[in-house]
Scaffold this motif. Structure first.
Motif, short mmCIF file in Angstrom:
data_model
loop_
_atom_site.label_atom_id
_atom_site.label_comp_id
_atom_site.label_asym_id
_atom_site.label_seq_id
_atom_site.Cartn_x
_atom_site.Cartn_y
_atom_site.Cartn_z
N LEU A 91 1.91 -8.29 2.56
CA LEU A 91 2.31 -7.81 1.06
C LEU A 91 2.57 -6.33 1.50
CD1 LEU A 91 -1.29 -8.34 -0.16
CD2 LEU A 91 0.21 -9.88 -0.46
N ASP A 92 2.93 -6.04 2.33
CA ASP A 92 3.76 -4.46 2.43
C ASP A 92 5.09 -4.75 2.30
OD1 ASP A 92 3.68 -1.46 3.09
OD2 ASP A 92 3.89 -1.98 5.04
N VAL A 93 5.71 -4.60 1.14
CA VAL A 93 7.20 -5.04 1.04
C VAL A 93 7.31 -3.31 -0.16
CG1 VAL A 93 6.54 -7.33 0.91
CG2 VAL A 93 6.52 -6.37 -1.13
N GLU A 94 8.63 -3.70 -0.75
CA GLU A 94 9.60 -2.16 -1.46
C GLU A 94 10.15 -3.45 -2.84
OE1 GLU A 94 8.43 0.18 -1.78
OE2 GLU A 94 7.01 0.60 0.63
N PRO A 95 10.31 -2.34 -3.85
CA PRO A 95 10.93 -3.27 -4.90
C PRO A 95 11.90 -2.65 -4.80
CG PRO A 95 9.97 -1.19 -5.53
CD PRO A 95 9.01 -1.45 -4.15
N VAL A 96 13.15 -3.34 -5.03
CA VAL A 96 14.51 -3.75 -5.06
C VAL A 96 15.21 -3.69 -6.17
CG1 VAL A 96 13.73 -5.24 -2.63
CG2 VAL A 96 14.47 -6.53 -4.42
N VAL A 103 3.95 -14.62 -4.79
CA VAL A 103 4.51 -14.23 -6.21
C VAL A 103 6.21 -12.85 -6.16
CG1 VAL A 103 3.82 -12.21 -7.40
CG2 VAL A 103 2.21 -14.07 -6.56
N GLU A 104 6.23 -13.41 -6.72
CA GLU A 104 7.64 -11.90 -7.19
C GLU A 104 7.38 -11.89 -8.70
OE1 GLU A 104 11.96 -15.25 -7.25
OE2 GLU A 104 10.97 -15.68 -5.37
N LEU A 105 7.41 -10.59 -8.72
CA LEU A 105 7.01 -9.71 -9.42
C LEU A 105 8.66 -9.02 -10.28
CD1 LEU A 105 5.81 -8.34 -11.81
CD2 LEU A 105 4.39 -6.42 -10.15
N SER A 106 9.35 -8.91 -11.84
CA SER A 106 10.37 -8.68 -11.42
C SER A 106 10.49 -8.57 -12.64
CB SER A 106 11.63 -9.56 -11.80
OG SER A 106 12.88 -8.59 -12.23
N LEU A 141 5.30 -0.63 -9.20
CA LEU A 141 4.64 -2.29 -8.91
C LEU A 141 3.88 -2.35 -7.41
CD1 LEU A 141 8.67 -3.05 -9.66
CD2 LEU A 141 6.72 -4.57 -10.63
N LYS A 142 3.86 -1.26 -7.12
CA LYS A 142 3.40 -1.98 -5.54
C LYS A 142 1.90 -1.56 -6.04
CE LYS A 142 4.64 -1.04 -1.16
NZ LYS A 142 4.24 0.02 0.27
N ALA A 143 1.38 -0.75 -6.49
CA ALA A 143 -0.21 -0.73 -7.78
C ALA A 143 -0.10 -1.45 -7.97
CB ALA A 143 0.01 0.52 -7.94
N ALA A 144 0.57 -2.60 -8.84
CA ALA A 144 0.19 -3.34 -9.24
C ALA A 144 -0.59 -4.61 -9.30
CB ALA A 144 1.33 -4.51 -10.35
#
Length: 261
Positions: free
Chosen positions: A134-139, A112-115, A72-75
């Motif tokens: 942009l430095d976030v982690e998926p939950v 952006v919310e990417l699920s 997801l982060k790479a995307a």
């Protein structure tokens, strides 16, 4: 003009905003990039929901293969893509979006919310970003197989770009024309467009390529369908097939002209 300025490397945030201008010039270009990603993911059902013609919110939901949590982060990172690698032949590209620029450009000028839920995972994962964070982690999230991406407040951090956008109603109709073109080129994919207060689209997959099929009746309208005649030609290995209208239906509207190569 200032003199003796040193030549410096631009910060990433400025680089990304400049790059965004090459990919994103308004809501319609955002929708185009997201639909292309959905189609490349094998989606057969794509739904686009808008608020204020996409100026406030663009939501694209598909039933494609989805994105794995660890990707997801790479995307949303520039020059990252699953569609090219060192073995790829750039002269034989078979996908629609392959540059690895779309999501990265969008995240630099919007929230952006990417699920997404990949078939190998038990539930979707959600990545929420802002242009300056942009430095976030998926939950963990909830939802079906495929990807849902929501774009909020396009160009809120770049007011100069926002000033050149059209009125919401105009932006909506630009997106409507775009989706009709996708629906023509990909007849076996269901496309839905909706926005409160405006007439959207609900284009079921074509069962046949005959004009009697409900897909073409809905896409072209019954009046135009009645004046269409088949066009078939093959010349030097190239083949053309489709429909053309007779002189009984003259029209200067270019949105009625669709060409897929």
């Amino acid at each position: 003009m200032q003199q003796n300025r040193r030549i410096n490397l631009l910060p990433d945030c400025i680089i990304n905003q400049i790059a965004a201008g090459e990919v994103v010039d308004g809501p319609a270009s955002v929708v185009k990039e997201l639909i292309e990603n959905s189609l490349d993911a094998g989606s057969t059902d794509i739904c686009v929901n808008l608020l204020s013609g996409g100026l406030e919110t663009i939501e694209v939901i598909d039933n494609g293969r989805g994105i794995q949590k660890n990707d997801l982060k790479a995307a949303i990172t520039r020059h990252h893509t699953s569609k090219l690698d060192e073995r790829s032949d750039v002269l034989k590209i078979l996908s629609l979006g392959f540059r690895g620029e779309a999501l990265a450009s969008i995240t630099s000028v919007a929230e952006v919310e990417l699920s997404s839920r990949h078939e190998s995972e038990l539930h979707p994962w959600l990545l929420s970003t802002k242009p300056d964070s942009l430095d976030v982690e998926p939950v963990p999230s909830a939802g079906n197989m495929g990807t849902k991406i929501r774009i909020n407040n396009l160009f809120s951090n770049v007011p100069a770009r926002k000033a050149f956008l059209n009125q919401p109603r105009t932006e909506f109709f630009k997106i409507k024309v775009l989706i009709r073109q996708f629906a023509f080129a990909f007849p076996y994919v269901r496309f839905v467009l909706s926005q409160a207060g405006l007439r959207g689209l609900n284009l079921s997959p074509a069962r046949t390529m005959k004009l009697s099929d409900p897909r073409w009746q809905t896409l072209f309208g019954s009046t135009l369908v009645k004046s269409l005649v088949p066009v078939e030609s093959e010349y030097f290995g190239g083949k053309i097939s489709g429909w053309g209208s007779t002189m009984a239906f003259p029209s200067s509207r270019t949105d009625r002209q669709c060409l897929a190569i």
